[in-house]
Design a protein around this motif. Structure first.
Motif, PDB file in Angstrom:
ATOM      1  N   SER A 237       0.834  -1.206   0.000  1.00 40.16           N
ATOM      2  CA  SER A 237       0.000   0.000   0.000  1.00 40.16           C
ATOM      3  C   SER A 237       0.863   1.249   0.000  1.00 40.16           C
ATOM      4  CB  SER A 237      -0.914   0.009   1.235  1.00 40.16           C
ATOM      5  OG  SER A 237      -1.804  -1.080   1.225  1.00 40.16           O
TER       6      SER A 237
ATOM      7  N   ASP B 212       1.189   4.078  -2.880  1.00 36.26           N
ATOM      8  CA  ASP B 212       0.957   5.463  -2.485  1.00 36.26           C
ATOM      9  C   ASP B 212       2.132   6.341  -2.935  1.00 36.26           C
ATOM     10  OD1 ASP B 212      -0.890   6.970  -0.086  1.00 36.26           O
ATOM     11  OD2 ASP B 212       1.081   7.844  -0.475  1.00 36.26           O
TER      12      ASP B 212
ATOM     13  N   TYR C   9      -7.133  -4.379  -6.859  1.00 35.82           N
ATOM     14  CA  TYR C   9      -6.775  -4.053  -5.471  1.00 35.82           C
ATOM     15  C   TYR C   9      -5.320  -3.605  -5.464  1.00 35.82           C
ATOM     16  CZ  TYR C   9      -5.346  -4.357  -0.665  1.00 35.82           C
ATOM     17  OH  TYR C   9      -4.842  -4.034   0.569  1.00 35.82           O
ATOM     18  N   HIS C  10      -5.081  -2.404  -4.934  1.00 35.80           N
ATOM     19  CA  HIS C  10      -3.713  -1.881  -4.869  1.00 35.80           C
ATOM     20  C   HIS C  10      -3.307  -1.423  -3.476  1.00 35.80           C
ATOM     21  CE1 HIS C  10      -3.165  -2.237  -9.166  1.00 35.80           C
ATOM     22  NE2 HIS C  10      -4.302  -1.608  -9.365  1.00 35.80           N
TER      23      HIS C  10
ATOM     24  N   ILE D 273      -4.470   0.018   0.895  1.00 34.22           N
ATOM     25  CA  ILE D 273      -5.446   0.482   1.883  1.00 34.22           C
ATOM     26  C   ILE D 273      -5.211   1.896   2.400  1.00 34.22           C
ATOM     27  CG2 ILE D 273      -6.041  -1.830   2.667  1.00 34.22           C
ATOM     28  CD1 ILE D 273      -4.109  -1.340   5.046  1.00 34.22           C
ATOM     29  N   THR D 274      -4.172   2.593   1.935  1.00 34.14           N
ATOM     30  CA  THR D 274      -4.078   3.999   2.336  1.00 34.14           C
ATOM     31  C   THR D 274      -5.239   4.751   1.692  1.00 34.14           C
ATOM     32  OG1 THR D 274      -2.734   4.744   0.459  1.00 34.14           O
ATOM     33  CG2 THR D 274      -1.548   3.825   2.354  1.00 34.14           C
ATOM     34  N   GLU D 275      -5.540   5.931   2.193  1.00 35.55           N
ATOM     35  CA  GLU D 275      -6.681   6.668   1.650  1.00 35.55           C
ATOM     36  C   GLU D 275      -6.509   6.926   0.153  1.00 35.55           C
ATOM     37  OE1 GLU D 275      -9.458  10.588   2.598  1.00 35.55           O
ATOM     38  OE2 GLU D 275      -7.521  10.361   3.596  1.00 35.55           O
TER      39      GLU D 275
ATOM     40  N   ALA E  76      -6.655   3.344  -1.661  1.00 36.92           N
ATOM     41  CA  ALA E  76      -7.996   2.765  -1.593  1.00 36.92           C
ATOM     42  C   ALA E  76      -8.921   3.422  -2.612  1.00 36.92           C
ATOM     43  CB  ALA E  76      -8.571   2.907  -0.188  1.00 36.92           C
TER      44      ALA E  76
ATOM     45  N   SER F 124      -8.750   1.329  -5.652  1.00 35.01           N
ATOM     46  CA  SER F 124      -8.833  -0.114  -5.397  1.00 35.01           C
ATOM     47  C   SER F 124     -10.301  -0.532  -5.364  1.00 35.01           C
ATOM     48  CB  SER F 124      -8.144  -0.454  -4.067  1.00 35.01           C
ATOM     49  OG  SER F 124      -6.764  -0.233  -4.133  1.00 35.01           O
TER      50      SER F 124
ATOM     51  N   LEU G 134     -12.307  -3.153  -3.060  1.00 30.99           N
ATOM     52  CA  LEU G 134     -12.655  -2.934  -1.655  1.00 30.99           C
ATOM     53  C   LEU G 134     -14.153  -2.764  -1.452  1.00 30.99           C
ATOM     54  CD1 LEU G 134      -9.732  -0.582  -0.525  1.00 30.99           C
ATOM     55  CD2 LEU G 134     -10.076  -2.989   0.067  1.00 30.99           C
TER      56      LEU G 134
ATOM     57  N   VAL H 202     -16.268   1.832  -0.130  1.00 28.03           N
ATOM     58  CA  VAL H 202     -15.003   2.575  -0.236  1.00 28.03           C
ATOM     59  C   VAL H 202     -15.023   3.272  -1.587  1.00 28.03           C
ATOM     60  CG1 VAL H 202     -12.483   2.440  -0.197  1.00 28.03           C
ATOM     61  CG2 VAL H 202     -13.845   0.833   1.166  1.00 28.03           C
TER      62      VAL H 202
END
Length: 444
Positions: free
Chosen positions: A129, A133, A155-156, A158-160, A163, A166, A169, A173
């Motif tokens: 993540s 980012d 899916y890449h 979970i950071t804001e 996400a 992605s 999710l 999201v």
């Protein structure tokens, strides 16, 4: 027992459907109390794991499970070479990149030596993540754009920021207004010789839509095996046109190698190499440290020049000496133990055996894969290809009950995701195929 059902996550634990021991029921309740509501467990009956070794995981009763899913431990669980590297370095020095130290340089040089020559610089982080980012920040600085193109179920991370591109999710999201999605390059949508042209056309349409809304493109980001889209390996070469399209529009091509990388496809060290294209940036994550938190962005020097001139990058644990020692050990093990060759050889056998087991079953629409990456797609009707997510879930849980761990992938959650460690053997493949045959029969 308190837990939140999640029907948007493939293969999620749903309270009331599994058969938990009193001890594990108490653990689920403890999780709900102290970890909060956002975490999820896998399988109808969650696993309580206490130990791992090689391709095996062991639960609290001592029962062994063949792990054909976990690519975090890319070399297998508790690989001795990596364990010793971590132990030795932790006993000497664990520090960050603001001090001179040779381990990070040894790791960086060894890593970029495995890439095409233009990709000669690397920046370290802790997770995939974080790597994605950072790649986005660099792409925005280099191009002046903000637009991102990804596949529909990618899916890449979970950071804001990550996400926001992605889509796998889920609807809760939201995607960013600067993000456009394109259909994955699925052979069911185009003839084999036209997959690349169709994917390029979709990317060009997404770029045009970004521009229509006043958004300049920054990057096309793809997992080069399209893992979350259902594992779509071929035909090899179809990515070239899409990479050309984003570059022609002033953006960068970013290859997310968190899942395909480090020899998993067998044919090459990196998934993008199967397509005869050199990305502008490559992101690495989970398998890099065999469980030790380390990730990286590998890039062309000109791509990162403006970002490095105008901003400073610091990550307390990204590139710390212990994690770099683990990553060095992973690279050494892949070479010393010929694990890429094993992924190719064992992967071919695994694909052949899985295909043979699935052939008599009308519910299987397609078996596909490359190296130690295999998908089995379930359909309710072969004529129209309607997805059968329920059958896929039943097979996954039937295999879990029989001691083999896999999971689910794809936009419709109807493809088995078989992704074993690189040390998987021919005997392991035979065991998996035998259990799959039992599970297919039991769930028919």
């Amino acid at each position: 027992m308190s837990a939140i059902p999640d029907r948007s996550m493939a293969n999620a634990f749903l309270p009331g459907r599994g058969h938990l021991s009193p001890e594990n029921e108490a653990l689920v309740a403890r999780r709900a109390r102290v970890l909060g509501p956002a975490y999820r467990l896998m399988y109808e009956t969650p696993l309580h794991l206490v130990r791992g070794e090689g391709v095996w995981l062991y639960d609290e009763t001592g029962r062994a499970f063949l792990d054909a899913y976990n690519n975090v431990a890319s070399l297998g669980h508790c690989h001795p070479r990596v364990v010793e590297a971590i132990r030795a370095q932790a006993g000497v020095l664990a520090t960050n990149t603001r001090y001179l130290h040779t381990t990070i340089l040894d790791c960086a040089e060894r890593l970029v030596a495995r890439f095409p020559a233009p990709l000669s610089q690397v920046m370290f982080a802790c997770t995939g993540s974080e790597a994605n980012d950072l790649a986005l920040r660099i792409a925005k600085a280099h191009t002046g754009g903000t637009g991102v193109v990804v596949t529909e179920h990618a899916y890449h991370g979970i950071t804001e920021a990550v996400a926001a591109f992605s889509p796998s999710l889920g609807a809760a999201v939201p995607l960013g207004p600067h993000v456009r999605t394109v259909p994955a390059p699925d052979r069911t949508r185009a003839a084999p010789g036209e997959v690349g042209a169709a994917f390029r056309a979709d990317v060009e349409a997404a770029i045009a839509d970004l521009r229509r809304h006043g958004i300049a493109p920054a990057a096309l980001v793809v997992d080069t095996m399209f893992t979350s889209d259902g594992i779509l390996p071929g035909p090899a070469g179809f990515l070239r046109g899409a990479a050309e399209a984003i570059r022609a529009a002033g953006g960068l091509f970013v290859a997310d190698e968190v899942q395909p990388g480090f020899g998993r496809t067998g044919e090459a060290m990196w998934g993008f190499q199967r397509h005869g294209v050199v990305p502008d940036m490559v992101t690495l994550g989970k398998p890099m440290g065999n469980g030790q938190p380390i990730s990286a962005v590998v890039m062309r020097p000109d791509v990162v020049e403006r970002f490095g001139r105008e901003a400073r990058y610091f990550n307390t644990f990204g590139g710390n000496a212990v994690s770099c020692a683990a990553a060095l050990a992973v690279l050494e093990a892949i070479e010393a133990e010929a694990l890429q060759a094993n992924a190719l050889r064992t992967g071919r056998h695994l694909l052949e055996r899985v295909a043979a087991v699935c052939a008599p079953h009308e519910a299987v629409g397609e078996v596909r894969g490359a190296g130690l990456f295999v998908a089995v797609e379930f359909v309710a009707d072969r004529a129209d290809g309607a997805p059968d997510a329920a059958r896929a879930a039943r097979v996954v849980n039937a295999m879990r009950e029989r001691g083999v761990l896999i999971s689910i992938s794809g936009r419709h959650h109807n493809s088995l995701k078989i992704r074993p460690p690189l040390v998987f053997s021919r005997a392991d493949a035979e065991l998996l195929a035998g259990v799959l045959a039992e599970a297919l029969q039991a769930t028919a």
